[in-house]
Design an enzyme around this catalytic site. Structure first.
Site, PDB file in Angstrom:
ATOM      1  N   ASP A 261       0.864  -1.175   0.000  1.00 53.32           N
ATOM      2  CA  ASP A 261       0.000   0.000   0.000  1.00 53.32           C
ATOM      3  C   ASP A 261       0.910   1.238   0.000  1.00 53.32           C
ATOM      4  O   ASP A 261       2.129   1.147   0.159  1.00 53.32           O
ATOM      5  CB  ASP A 261      -0.975  -0.015   1.187  1.00 53.32           C
ATOM      6  CG  ASP A 261      -2.197   0.860   0.907  1.00 53.32           C
ATOM      7  OD1 ASP A 261      -2.140   1.694  -0.024  1.00 53.32           O
ATOM      8  OD2 ASP A 261      -3.219   0.739   1.617  1.00 53.32           O
TER       9      ASP A 261
HETATM   10  C1  BGC Z   1      -5.097   3.229   0.021  1.00 50.39           C
HETATM   11  C2  BGC Z   1      -5.275   2.163  -1.038  1.00 50.39           C
HETATM   12  C3  BGC Z   1      -5.149   2.762  -2.418  1.00 50.39           C
HETATM   13  C4  BGC Z   1      -3.825   3.472  -2.526  1.00 50.39           C
HETATM   14  C5  BGC Z   1      -3.566   4.078  -3.889  1.00 50.39           C
HETATM   15  C6  BGC Z   1      -3.868   4.088  -0.223  1.00 50.39           C
HETATM   16  O1  BGC Z   1      -3.861   5.191   0.612  1.00 50.39           O
HETATM   17  O2  BGC Z   1      -5.022   2.619   1.283  1.00 50.39           O
HETATM   18  O3  BGC Z   1      -6.529   1.547  -0.885  1.00 50.39           O
HETATM   19  O4  BGC Z   1      -5.269   1.769  -3.394  1.00 50.39           O
HETATM   20  O5  BGC Z   1      -3.791   4.497  -1.558  1.00 50.39           O
HETATM   21  O6  BGC Z   1      -4.360   5.157  -4.140  1.00 50.39           O
END
Ligand code: BGC
Length: 735
Positions: A261
């Site tokens: 993530d």
């Molecule tokens: C979130 C994810 C997301 C990623 C990319 C993160 O802050 O937890 O769910 O896919 O950002 O945008």
């Protein structure tokens, strides 16, 4: 032609050929993902030091960047362009929690398919979806992004979403995108429902509750998995060798790649398990995180870590193989670019917008109805009141990709289109969603008093749920409940029907409304066609059939509250010394699986076959459902099972099958559930996956509380399973 460029060669061969040609820096480049596009990124792309970008959108931008990689870099490896396409790309569908309320996997599959078609046409070939985190805590804002509290329902939906995004088999196709099951794992169990917070749960709960939807996504062939932010039992998920290597890539045989993530590798330092960036990079790559989302630590540290022998080059090769495999499987080397013409033709086309309406209708849950609904279309005056009644933003919900609020249909607009030309539609906002200002109440009351029916549209704005949107209170924000009370007080004696439409990204504690309002609809955030779908339901052109995929508590003090809880040694009873509260009911406001209809369904003739089940056999549970009312309608038949005596405590009931079906007035159908015996498996005391011999209770009903038929069967012999990626589902037939 170099073998890796030859589409007639098997993917494995192409990957090996390409890998042989790459420098260490180029290999590590494939493991790096950055957000947006800057001059620095441009230089890195040309040097072959970037594997993927996220948040670069628009056909021209995507193609320009892609060309730099394909034509400007030494080996011409295309970039994998990613975006959070969660519930639609430009045609926005209901939020995932709403789609789970349809209890119809085809709804989820179709929405994903359309989202993929639109995104792929504009050059986005990877989505960070589906989110398959189980959520038992509505304080956690990300409950909106998943399929609710139940491992079985979520697993079925996870499977459907993966198939929708990637197609039946994951192979080159211009309308498909690679999916990403996230956030692995147990992110939804954050303490106190506070986003990013610590998770400390038992191995049994991890494997029986939080892992199953991921396992289902893997079995469905998901191309990628995202490692979560959270600390899990002492080891952050993005540095967790056990969950990533032992379970995901080992036991389940996951062949795709793992992306961290956002900056989760960098956060290993903040968690306090890495002293610096180099240590964080080492921990993550060794644990099995193949791609680094934006922390830049792989680029900065992996080359030295490999050269100094701390990280074996084989570890890098393995990760690169996984990333390149997905790129070949997508057909990116042959078709790296977006197709502007196709994009113009299909993005937000009429067909997609109509699918959005069809899906939105199926997601609406009728929580309560004392006869106020459906409304007549020929009333003289209808009042549409509330801060979300004419709001274009709320229906799109969180994570709306490139959705445009200007496309959304509000409830006010939907109602205006629906009623007869002679009907006057009055509108008053009443208050803002979350201010203390009550000055609009008087107008709202006045409008309500002049009407023959009142539709109150209240709830949460779009970004009160989703990421970093945890709440400590779960009631209607601001003074909305006071508005509801003021309107209700003014019209109740006149017998004017009041319907409350609750838009939200989570269950809300609306106990007052549940007691007083004559009718309540859970509308969640329904997407671009929200107003049309709600008007169809309000005026009876569509009979609501959605069911809750998550328990609605009475008060935040009951949280976490979920239907598949353990029994305890002292189940709640009138006696004081039992498991309950002295100041509140222990039961939920609306249970899991709850949802009413404008018609009535009767259940009869339960049959179980065989009554003695041998390991490996299938249990057939059949029953008759009858539409005993005067309108066509949908029912979701729910099958629950309880293991009566086991070696470890078992939930009071667990969903093992469900089927949504449409019945005409008076129509009866036989529903047959074929439950494979392995669906009864759980982890025994030695943490072996086991179906234990003994007595089981079967419950079939219209919600987890509204059980209509009961039966029992016996498993004759105990059966154990070796750990594997095998997933089975109950087949439901309608005869
Ligand atoms: C979130 C994810 C997301 C990623 C990319 C993160 O802050 O937890 O769910 O896919 O950002 O945008």
């Amino acid at each position: 032609m170099e073998p890796y460029r030859d589409p007639s060669k098997p993917v494995e061969e192409r990957v090996s050929d390409l890998l042989r040609r790459m420098t260490l820096e180029e290999k590590i480049g494939q493991l790096c993902q950055y957000s947006g596009f800057t001059e620095e990124i441009e230089e890195a792309v040309k040097k072959g030091l970037v594997g993927s970008l996220l948040n670069v959108t628009g056909v021209e931008n995507v193609n320009r960047v892609q060309e730099l990689a394909v034509k400007g870099s030494r080996l011409g490896i295309p970039l994998l362009m990613g975006l959070d396409v969660i519930h639609g790309y430009k045609t926005i569908f209901p939020i995932p929690l709403a789609m789970a309320s349809s209890w119809e996997p085809e709804v989820v599959r179709r929405a994903a398919e359309v989202a993929a078609r639109e995104a792929a046409a504009e050059g986005i070939r990877w989505t960070f979806a589906p989110m398959v985190d189980i959520a038992r805590d509505p304080r956690w804002g990300r409950i909106a992004e998943g399929f609710g509290e139940d491992p079985y329902l979520s697993s079925v939906m996870a499977w459907a979403a993966v198939k929708g995004f990637q197609g039946e088999s994951f192979s080159p196709h211009p309308e498909r995108v690679a999916a990403c099951a996230k956030h692995y794992v147990a992110y939804g169990a954050a303490e106190g429902g506070r986003d990013y917070n610590t998770v400390d749960i038992s191995e049994r709960t991890l494997r029986e509750v939080y892992m199953p939807p991921f396992k289902a996504a893997v079995a469905a062939g998901v191309a990628t998995v995202m490692s979560a932010f959270n600390d899990l039992n002492g080891v952050p998920a993005s540095g967790n060798e056990y969950t990533l290597k032992t379970v995901l890539k080992g036991e389940w045989g996951f062949r795709g790649f793992v992306v961290s993530d956002w900056n989760a590798i960098g956060e290993l330092i903040v968690h306090g398990i890495a002293a610096d960036g180099a240590e964080a990079a080492k921990l993550a790559i060794s644990a099995g995180v193949d791609m680094d989302m934006v922390s830049d630590l792989y680029r900065r540290h992996l080359p030295d870590l490999v050269r100094s022998g701390v990280v074996p080059v084989e570890v890098i090769d393995e990760a690169v193989r996984r990333v390149l495999t997905v790129k070949f499987q997508l057909g990116l080397f042959e078709n790296p670019y977006a197709d502007p013409e196709r994009a113009r033709e299909i993005v937000k086309c009429r067909e997609h917008l109509d699918i959005a309406l069809e899906i939105a209708r199926k997601c609406i849950v009728l929580l309560k109805n004392e006869g106020a609904l459906p409304l007549r279309k020929d009333l003289k005056r209808v009042a549409v009141i509330g801060p979300l009644a004419d709001d274009r933003d709320a229906p799109l919900g969180c994570w709306r990709a490139l959705g445009d609020p200007n496309d959304a249909v509000t409830v006010l607009e939907g109602v205006k289109k629906k009623v007869s030309p002679a009907t006057e539609v009055l509108y008053a906002k009443g208050c803002d969603v979350s201010s203390e200002d009550r000055s609009g109440f008087a107008e709202a009351v006045e409008v309500a008093e002049r009407s023959d029916a009142v539709v109150l549209v209240v709830g949460e704005p779009a970004y009160m749920s989703g990421e970093a949107a945890s709440r400590a209170y779960l009631d209607l924000p601001g003074v909305q409940e006071e508005l509801v009370k003021a309107v209700w007080d003014a019209v109740k004696d006149a017998g004017i029907p009041v319907v409350e439409v609750v838009m939200s990204g989570r269950p809300l504690t609306i106990a007052w409304s549940a007691e007083h309002a004559p009718a309540i609809l859970a509308a969640w955030h329904l997407g671009v066609r929200a107003g049309d779908a709600l008007a169809d339901v309000l005026f009876g052109d569509y009979n609501p059939g959605g069911k809750l995929p998550v328990t609605w508590p009475r008060t935040v003090g009951q949280v976490p509250i979920y239907y598949n809880h353990k029994r305890t040694g002292r189940p709640p009873a009138p006696d004081r010394f039992t498991s309950k509260y002295i100041d509140e009911d222990w039961r939920p406001l609306f249970p899991f699986g709850h949802g009413l209809s404008y018609t009535r369904f009767e259940y009869s003739n339960l049959r179980l076959e065989p009554e003695r089940l041998e390991p490996g056999e299938t249990l057939a549970v059949s029953l008759t459902v009858t539409n005993a009312g005067s309108r066509e309608g949908d029912e979701v038949v729910q099958l629950y099972v309880r293991d009566l005596v086991a070696s470890v405590t078992r939930p009071v009931k667990e969903l093992k099958g469900f089927k949504r079906l449409t019945l005409k007035p008076g129509e009866s159908r036989r529903v047959v559930f074929e439950v494979p015996s392995e669906l009864l498996a759980f982890y025994d005391r030695a943490m072996r996956l086991t179906v234990e011999a003994g007595e089981y209770e079967v419950m079939v009903g219209s919600s987890s509380q509204d059980i209509r038929l009961r039966g029992g069967f016996r498993v004759t012999r105990t059966e154990r399973f070796i750990a594997s990626g095998r997933v089975s589902f109950t087949r439901a037939l309608v005869l």
